[in-house]
Structure formats: structure tokens, C-alpha cells
Design a protein around this motif. Structure first.
Motif, PDB file in Angstrom:
ATOM      1  N   ARG A 183      35.378  43.936  28.280  1.00 20.27           N
ATOM      2  CA  ARG A 183      35.728  43.001  29.339  1.00 20.27           C
ATOM      3  C   ARG A 183      35.012  43.566  30.668  1.00 20.27           C
ATOM      4  NH1 ARG A 183      41.920  44.462  29.470  1.00 20.27           N
ATOM      5  NH2 ARG A 183      41.690  44.338  27.378  1.00 20.27           N
ATOM      6  N   ASP A 185      31.389  45.335  32.345  1.00 23.10           N
ATOM      7  CA  ASP A 185      30.274  45.526  32.308  1.00 23.10           C
ATOM      8  C   ASP A 185      29.653  46.997  32.828  1.00 23.10           C
ATOM      9  OD1 ASP A 185      30.457  45.231  35.155  1.00 23.10           O
ATOM     10  OD2 ASP A 185      29.304  43.233  35.095  1.00 23.10           O
ATOM     11  N   SER A 199      35.048  44.927  35.899  1.00 25.81           N
ATOM     12  CA  SER A 199      35.068  43.654  35.236  1.00 25.81           C
ATOM     13  C   SER A 199      33.843  42.727  35.114  1.00 25.81           C
ATOM     14  CB  SER A 199      36.422  42.549  35.742  1.00 25.81           C
ATOM     15  OG  SER A 199      36.308  41.463  35.134  1.00 25.81           O
ATOM     16  N   ALA A 200      33.566  42.420  33.775  1.00 21.14           N
ATOM     17  CA  ALA A 200      32.379  41.537  33.417  1.00 21.14           C
ATOM     18  C   ALA A 200      32.326  40.342  34.241  1.00 21.14           C
ATOM     19  CB  ALA A 200      31.889  41.640  32.204  1.00 21.14           C
ATOM     20  N   THR A 201      33.353  39.747  34.433  1.00 21.31           N
ATOM     21  CA  THR A 201      33.655  38.437  35.012  1.00 21.31           C
ATOM     22  C   THR A 201      33.739  38.431  36.468  1.00 21.31           C
ATOM     23  OG1 THR A 201      35.889  38.435  34.556  1.00 21.31           O
ATOM     24  CG2 THR A 201      34.545  37.243  32.746  1.00 21.31           C
ATOM     25  N   ASP A 202      34.804  38.979  37.298  1.00 23.76           N
ATOM     26  CA  ASP A 202      35.015  38.697  38.553  1.00 23.76           C
ATOM     27  C   ASP A 202      34.620  40.089  39.297  1.00 23.76           C
ATOM     28  OD1 ASP A 202      37.212  40.463  37.774  1.00 23.76           O
ATOM     29  OD2 ASP A 202      38.564  38.763  37.976  1.00 23.76           O
ATOM     30  N   HIS A 203      34.113  41.082  38.571  1.00 21.79           N
ATOM     31  CA  HIS A 203      33.848  42.588  39.028  1.00 21.79           C
ATOM     32  C   HIS A 203      34.832  43.208  39.873  1.00 21.79           C
ATOM     33  CE1 HIS A 203      30.075  40.655  38.076  1.00 21.79           C
ATOM     34  NE2 HIS A 203      30.037  39.776  38.828  1.00 21.79           N
ATOM     35  N   ASP A 228      34.903  42.520  45.276  1.00 21.79           N
ATOM     36  CA  ASP A 228      34.012  42.680  44.363  1.00 21.79           C
ATOM     37  C   ASP A 228      33.017  43.713  44.067  1.00 21.79           C
ATOM     38  OD1 ASP A 228      31.494  41.678  42.993  1.00 21.79           O
ATOM     39  OD2 ASP A 228      31.514  39.750  43.983  1.00 21.79           O
ATOM     40  N   SER A 230      30.190  44.306  42.346  1.00 23.54           N
ATOM     41  CA  SER A 230      29.051  43.860  41.648  1.00 23.54           C
ATOM     42  C   SER A 230      27.978  44.715  42.432  1.00 23.54           C
ATOM     43  CB  SER A 230      28.780  42.382  41.841  1.00 23.54           C
ATOM     44  OG  SER A 230      28.689  41.788  42.799  1.00 23.54           O
TER      45      SER A 230
END
Length: 644
Positions: A183, A185, A199-203, A228, A230
Motif C-alpha cells: 500500500r 511506495d 501511500s502509493a495512491t494518495d501519498h 501530499d 509525493s
């Protein structure tokens, strides 16, 4: 020794203290509910060593002032050269450095007082090469105590810990202690056992904490920042739940989280405006700050006498037995079902001492597993070396710091799961990562106030757990392989003592047999799979002695826990229990599923010093059942159903 008699059971983990105060919750964060608490106790050194590696292979040191609050990073000074080839470096505690090259992991150590290196670029592993560059460089991190955490492509998280004195990784290194981490990254250590995941989706940023001493996951996947994250080139920590984030534009920002107030006292503070994008790797001394560890107290165990012998039939066909005695031996026995009289007993505890009833299970490949609680309080496991082998692998420390002995059950897919409760009566479990490998870390389950070991049986969709509260009332909940647990529900308000016996009927209907504490054996049952349990009703009526037919016998007063089994020959529920004088009695249904019971009947004159254990097995003549107990001389006695 084993005494065998064929009998028909029917008839029978220099610092300056830093005061920390709470701050307003930054925008985009979610606070956990709860009452306000004092800030976490944080200690830090006066500066936070920060290290950067440039493209020419120079290693620079930059000392951040006040690492507890985040001071501006100064210009760096070169402390070494020749670090070319490293794609990723990790500063460890006590001026240790780990670097990843294309051929493996290297270790270096700097003596700060003399600014010299006593270990320089020493290769310690052929592994870790996948974390050298690219996005996978975010899947490795190091914590305050030097544990190197890695995230694999399948979502497994592991730790490795290098011992420079032994020039080896510590025992337990490389084992997966949790799954489902795909889940994320990126992972970042914040203190010993504290792991942040992006989170790999919403960071968003989540926090987990693992206690390496007790092997417990104290928290998992708790959302601590909804921002976020990222735009993160790399991120390191000084320990103490601090984070030093290098952004894509080369600026550096600082954060510190407080787990007590569940807030960020310092959040998104710029400590360097630019200049860090050119470095190939940026890291920090992870032991500059620290927060308290939360290792639960060890619950030492007393030696116990009179615990039952446990039994099962392995997939190899052999009958397996295990027990602990009053002085702490852990003994295993094995026999061929064709000759149940020849049980070969082996003391497998060495000079270690164990307490309580052990747990028997087996891997999917057929190797037998014995788990028992060491009197030091740790749970220990031993695996059979190979199917049918008389040899055993070394002891595996499952730790746990549990107050109650663990029991082992299997999911419908065949994964072993262990359950135990802590000193507060809260249930925990640990499950195999996959078939035929070790267990992952202990994880909490819902509920509290449980006393005594749990009872567990495999049902259609999971494992049905049973546990007693302080008042002796049984509660049940269903565990599923994904780690979920249904709500606990009480089996009425009837108090019971000892350990209940649970039998799975066709259609996954359950029957539970227990002692009411006053000597009566009671049963409650489901009429439908997953349905409510009915009223508790007594079993049997009068007690009879077959050696003196017609002679009145006082009503049976049961001592200890009854054992129940569904007879494979008749389909009748059979129950065996020890009376107050130590003799054993049996009852069973008169017809299948009737709930009508035969009179209690005495099973010979043997005096049992333990509760009996009933079990089914397949022998040369087909399926049958038997029971085992020990007498005052610690002699195991097995009674087998006569097929004549």
C-alpha cells in the motif's frame, strides 16, 4: 511411559532533555480521538549529524542545531572521500554507515573522537542491491537501533540487524514480519521500530510501530498526515519521530511527530532553502533523538503440574503427543497408530523450563510444530526437521510477553495462527506469512479482559475463538485470515471454569462443553452455522459404576475440564471428564444430535492426575477415537475405543 488399555470409552530498547509542547494541528491532518495528554518525553543530543554524498564520492557532514525543533542546516564539511559507487547510503547509530553498491551491502564505522575510520567499506552482504537506485531506494530505511527495514515487491516488510563483532546478521534478520505494505511506495524510520509509510495512491503519511523485543505491532497503518508527500526526493530521521525531508527543488524541511498527543509540534519547517538536489544521497544519524520504548513487561510463568497431554494425528499418519511436567520438562511423543502402545517419548526442552499445556500443529508440508511458553515468559516454537524425522530444528523465540499460554489453530487455507492474551487480557495473534514458513509479528485483536488460554476451531470462513472474561462467561468471535475479527458475543450468562471443549459438527455447527465450576458438565449448541448458541444444559443424569451394577452412586461431581469428541464410528458426541476422586467418567448422546444423554459411567479404576484429552485418528481398522491422561506417576495412559 505409556500405559495402553483397549477399552470402550462409551462404557466407560550524553543526551540533553528537551521539553516539548503541543502545537495546533496543521491543516490537512487527522487527529485521533481521545483526551489531551502531556507531550512525549523526548531526549536529543545538542546537534543532529546530517550526511550527504556528492557525485564525486565525497561524504559531507552537516550538524543541525537543536534537532528536537529543527535548526537551519549549516554548510557541510568533507569527512571522507572515495565513496563512489554507492547509490544509497544509510547512517546508522554510533557513526556506523551502510552503503549499497551494485554487488551488495557495505559497512563502515567512524570513530568520532579521532575522526578516523576503523572499518572502511567492508562488504557484509551480497543482497540489498535492488534498493541501490530508483524508486526502490525509498523502500529501505534504518532506525535508531540500527535495524535496516526493507519493503519487498510483494508487500512484505522485514528487518535486518548487523552485528559487527560477529560479522553477521542477527538471528531473525530477513524474516517477513508483516504483509500488505505494498500500500506504500516509500518507508521511513522515525525511531526504533517506528516506520512511516507513504501511500502509493494518495501519498498520505501513515505511522506504524513495532516492538522488537516482544515482536508486537503496537500500532499499524495509522493516518498521521493527509497532506501530499509525493514531492520527496529522500527522507531521513534523527530519531525521536523526527523527519528530514529533501524535496525535489533541493530544499530541506523538518518535521517532528508526538505520538502521545497525536500531533506535529513542528511541521513543514524549512531548514535549508536549496542546494540538496545535487546530492546523490542524504541521511542522518538516527540516534540523535529518542522517544521512550513501549516494550510490555515480561510475564514470567510458574511451573505447572497437572496440565493435560495434548494429542493429534499428523498428515504422516503418526500420532503426536506433548506435555509439560511439574518441573518444566517439555516432552514429545510419537507412535504408529497400528501400535499405539509403543509411544516413543523424547524430552525436547533440554535445560529450558516450560509451563502449561503446549500446542501441537503442523506445517502444510507435514512437519510437526510444538509451541510452549518458557517460564521466562516468552513463547517458543520448535519445528520437526523433516516429516517423520525424530530430529527437531532449533528453538524459535516467538516472544510475545503474553500472560496466557498460546494456542495454535489453522485457517481454512491451512495457515497456522497463534492466539494469546496479554497482562490486560487483550487478545493478540500472529500468523504465518505463507505456508511452511515462520510466523509474522504479533498483532492486536479487539476485546479485553480475557482470562485463561483461548480455545479455537477451524470453521468454514475462518477460526472461531472462544475466551472467558473475568467472571467466567464464555465469549466467541470469528477470526479471518486477513486479520479481521468479528464482534465478541457472549454464550449466555453462564459462568464456566477451566478450558471449554468445542466440537465442529457437519455444516459447521458448534457445540461447546464446559464445567460450570460446581462440578456439573454443561453443553450449549448452535442449531445453524454462525447462529446463536442455545441454553446451557447439563449432560448425563446419574453416575454408574459398571463394576457394581445396581449400586447407587452419588451424582457425578466433575473436576477440571471435560473433553469432547464427535465419534467417527457412531456420529455421537462423546464426553470424558475427571471426577473429584480422579477417576474418569464418560457420557454420550443416545442418538445422533439428540441432546439426550446416557448416564455417566465410570471408566475403570485408574486415578488421573490430569484432565483427559480426547482425539480422533485413523488406524488400520479405520477411524476411531481415544483419550489420554497422566497419573500421579506422570505415566501417560491411553484408552482406545474398542472396535470389537
Amino acid at each position: 511411559m505409556t500405559k495402553f488399555q483397549p477399552r470402550r470409552p462409551r462404557a466407560a530498547r550524553l543526551r540533553t532533555a528537551v521539553a516539548v509542547t503541543a502545537a495546533l494541528l496543521p491543516a490537512g491532518l487527522v487527529a485521533l480521538p481521545g483526551t489531551a495528554q502531556a507531550a512525549v518525553s523526548l531526549t536529543c543530543t545538542t546537534t543532529g549529524p546530517t550526511y550527504a554524498l556528492d557525485s564525486a564520492g565525497k561524504l559531507l557532514r552537516l550538524d543541525m542545531p537543536t534537532p528536537a525543533t529543527g535548526g537551519n542546516l549549516p554548510a557541510g564539511s568533507t569527512i571522507d572521500t572515495g565513496w563512489t559507487g554507492y547509490g544509497r547510503i544509510l547512517a546508522g547509530p554510533s557513526a556506523a554507515f551502510y552503503g549499497i553498491k551494485s554487488d551488495g551491502l557495505y559497512y563502515s564505522h567512524r570513530i568520532s573522537s579521532s575522526a578516523t575510520w576503523d572499518v572502511h567499506h567492508k562488504k557484509i552482504s551480497d543482497g540489498f542491491t535492488g534498493f541501490r537506485t530508483g524508486t526502490a531506494a525509498d523502500d529501505i530505511t534504518i532506525d535508531r537501533s540500527g535495524y535496516i527495514w526493507t519493503l519487498d515487491s510483494n508487500g512484505g516488510i522485514r528487518w535486518n540487524h548487523y552485528n559487527p563483532t560477529a560479522n553477521a546478521m542477527d538471528a531473525g534478520s530477513g524474516k517477513i514480519i508483516d504483509m500488505g505494505w505494498n500500500r506504500y511506495d516509500a518507508i521511513y524510520a522515525g525511531d526504533k521500530g517506528v516506520i512511516y509509510g507513504r501511500s502509493a495512491t494518495d501519498h498520505k503519511l501513515y505511522r506504524s510501530r513495532y516492538d522488537l523485543t516482544s515482536h508486537r505491532w503496537l500500532e499499524r497503518h495509522v493516518l498521521e498526515s493527509s497532506a501530499d508527500w509525493s514531492d520527496t526526493k529522500s527522507m531521513a530521521s534523527y530519531g525521536g519521530d523526527t523527519l528530514v525531508r529533501v524535496k525535489g527543488n533541493g530544499s530541506v524541511v523538518y518535521y517532528r511527530f508526538d505520538e502521545t498527543i497525536r500531533d506535529w509540534p513542528v511541521y513543514n519547517k524549512t531548514v535549508a532553502a536549496s542546494g540538496y538536489a545535487a546530492y546523490t544521497s542524504v541521511t542522518a544519524a538516527p540516534d540523535a533523538c529518542r522517544i521512550p520504548e513501549h516494550t510490555p513487561a515480561v510475564v514470567k510463568q510458574d511451573f505447572e503440574g497437572g496440565t493435560p497431554t495434548v494429542a493429534m494425528q499428523g498428515s504422516s499418519g503418526k500420532l503426536e503427543f506433548a506435555y509439560t511436567d511439574a518441573i518444566g520438562h517439555l516432552v514429545h511423543g510419537r507412535s504408529d497408530p497400528a501400535d499405539i502402545t509403543s509411544i516413543q517419548w523424547t524430552t525436547i526442552s533440554g535445560n529450558e523450563g516450560f509451563s502449561g499445556a503446549p500446542s501441537l500443529s503442523q506445517h502444510s508440508d507435514g512437519r510437526v510444530v510444538v509451541t510452549a511458553q518458557n517460564v521466562t515468559g516468552a513463547l517458543w516454537q520448535r519445528n520437526q526437521a523433516a516429516v517423520s524425522s525424530a530430529d527437531w530444528g532449533g528453538w524459535i523465540d516467538l516472544s510475545g510477553h503474553m500472560a496466557q499460554h498460546a494456542i495454535t489453530a489453522k485457517t481454512p487455507s491451512g495457515l497456522m495462527v497463534q492466539f494469546a492474551s496479554d497482562a490486560d487480557g487483550k487478545p493478540w495473534y500472529r500468523i504465518q506469512q505463507r505456508a511452511n514458513v515462520d510466523f509474522m509479528g504479533w498483532m492486536p485483536l479487539g476485546g479485553s479482559g480475557f482470562t485463561g488460554p483461548f480455545t479455537a476451531v477451524t470453521v468454514r470462513d475462518g477460526i472461531q475463538l472462544f475466551g472467558k472474561n473475568a467472571g467466567g462467561v464464555l465469549q466467541t468471535a470469528q477470526f479471518k485470515e486477513a486479520g479481521t475479527l468479528s464482534a465478541w458475543t457472549a454464550l449466555g450468562n453462564q459462568a464456566v471454569t477451566g478450558t471449554p471443549s468445542v466440537v465442529v459438527y457437519p455444516g459447521y455447527r458448534l457445540r461447546v462443553v464446559a464445567n460450570d465450576g460446581n462440578g456439573k458438565v454443561l453443553m450449549t449448541a448452535q442449531s445453524d452455522e454462525g447462529g446463536a448458541f442455545g441454553a446451557w444444559n447439563p449432560l448425563g443424569d446419574a453416575a454408574h459404576d459398571p463394576n457394581n451394577p445396581g449400586t447407587p452412586v452419588d451424582p457425578l461431581v466433575a473436576q477440571g475440564s471435560p473433553t469432547a469428541v464427535l465419534s467417527p464410528t457412531t456420529g455421537l458426541l462423546e464426553v470424558v471428564v475427571r471426577a473429584t476422586d480422579g477417576t474418569l467418567y464418560n457420557t454420550g448422546e443416545t442418538t445422533q444430535g439428540s441432546g439426550t444423554w446416557r448416564s455417566w459411567q465410570k471408566l475403570g479404576t485408574d486415578v488421573a492426575a490430569t484432565d483427559p484429552t480426547a482425539f480422533t485418528y485413523t488406524g488400520p481398522s479405520g477411524m476411531t477415537w481415544a483419550y489420554v491422561f497422566r497419573n500421579a506417576n506422570n505415566q501417560n495412559i491411553v484408552y482406545q475405543l474398542s472396535t470389537q
